[in-house]
Design an enzyme around this catalytic site. Structure first.
Site, PDB file in Angstrom:
ATOM      1  N   TYR A  28       0.838  -1.207   0.000  1.00 49.66           N
ATOM      2  CA  TYR A  28       0.000   0.000   0.000  1.00 49.66           C
ATOM      3  C   TYR A  28       0.874   1.258   0.000  1.00 49.66           C
ATOM      4  O   TYR A  28       0.655   2.190  -0.787  1.00 49.66           O
ATOM      5  CB  TYR A  28      -0.906  -0.024   1.231  1.00 49.66           C
ATOM      6  CG  TYR A  28      -1.725   1.234   1.435  1.00 49.66           C
ATOM      7  CD1 TYR A  28      -2.948   1.387   0.803  1.00 49.66           C
ATOM      8  CD2 TYR A  28      -1.280   2.249   2.277  1.00 49.66           C
ATOM      9  CE1 TYR A  28      -3.702   2.539   0.992  1.00 49.66           C
ATOM     10  CE2 TYR A  28      -2.027   3.400   2.475  1.00 49.66           C
ATOM     11  CZ  TYR A  28      -3.240   3.538   1.826  1.00 49.66           C
ATOM     12  OH  TYR A  28      -3.980   4.676   2.020  1.00 49.66           O
ATOM     13  N   GLY A  29       1.883   1.287   0.866  1.00 51.13           N
ATOM     14  CA  GLY A  29       2.795   2.431   0.895  1.00 51.13           C
ATOM     15  C   GLY A  29       3.567   2.579  -0.395  1.00 51.13           C
ATOM     16  O   GLY A  29       3.783   3.696  -0.891  1.00 51.13           O
TER      17      GLY A  29
END
Length: 269
Positions: A172-173
């Protein structure tokens, strides 16, 4: 883009899509949806016989398909995947990062090998494929769309799969960061937070640990049902197309509202 194109079999006409974990389960369904709207398919997976079976099935339906046995944890195999895709179809326009896996285990019982195995596949492998495809897209100079298949409970957790939640939060990051870095190249990077979708792998890995898991989760879903895999496939096709051309850096949740309430758990807490 005309609205008629969005709902036609030409949405992704001429586009080349790599789908990791494309031989079975969610990856296969997404690949089928991409192919049904015109994409040329490059399917990657570790099991050659499974890929071949899916290839034969898709070819019989009129899809253009290349299968490349690939362990996404191995950089040389990932580079070979991209090379073969370009050699066969001349370019890469779309990447679906679907390959991954996990197994239910209480955090205090999780071994180093178990932790490392999930991190290597779900996080490291996803980065290796994304980087290799991103380099090719930048070289082509025509943009591209990258979509990561994640889970709907990224930010609230899911007791029993700490290793997977950690790895997927890493992805996600990465998605957020690459959306910023690669916007200058017209490469869009998004993710899909998937809720409860029934696949053979999910049943083997998750439901086997708790026979009541599926029923309990359905009861916690506001829409009171599991997801239809085709619904997930259409969302992936949308994010891969020009119809979503102004969307990047987003995680779109598709879970029937489950993440709004109880969420998913693999062990009592």
């Amino acid at each position: 883009m005309q609205i008629s194109e969005i709902f036609s079999n030409t949405l992704l006409k001429g586009q080349v899509a790599i789908v990791t974990g494309g031989g079975t389960g969610i990856g296969k369904v997404i690949a089928h949806q991409l192919g049904s709207v015109g994409a040329k398919l490059v399917l990657a997976g570790r099991r050659e016989e499974v890929l071949k079976k899916t290839e034969d099935e898709f070819v019989s339906q009129g899809f253009e398909v290349l299968t490349v046995p690939t362990d996404i944890r191995e950089i040389d195999q990932v580079e070979n995947l991209v090379t073969q895709a370009v050699n066969q179809f001349g370019k890469v326009d779309i990447l679906i990062n679907n390959a991954g896996g996990q197994f239910p285990k209480k955090a205090e019982e999780l071994s180093k090998n178990g932790w490392d195995a999930v991190i290597r596949t779900n996080l490291n492998g996803t980065f290796y494929v994304t980087q290799a495809v991103g380099k090719q897209m930048i070289k082509q100079g025509t943009g591209g769309a990258i979509t990561n298949i994640l889970v709907s409970f990224l930010h609230r957790g899911a007791p029993g799969i700490a290793h997977s939640v950690a790895a997927r939060n890493g992805v996600y990051g990465l998605m957020k960061n690459l959306a910023l870095e690669w916007a200058q190249h017209s490469i869009r990077v998004n993710s899909i937070g998937a809720g409860l979708f029934i696949t053979e792998g999910m049943q083997e890995e998750m439901a086997a640990a708790d026979p009541t898991f599926i029923d309990n989760t359905i009861n916690a879903v506001p829409l009171r049902r599991v997801g239809n895999l085709e619904e997930l496939g259409w969302l992936a096709a949308y994010l891969s197309s020009k119809a979503s051309g102004y969307i990047t850096g987003e995680n779109i949740i598709i879970d029937g509202g489950n993440s709004l309430g109880h969420g998913i758990t693999f062990f009592p807490y």
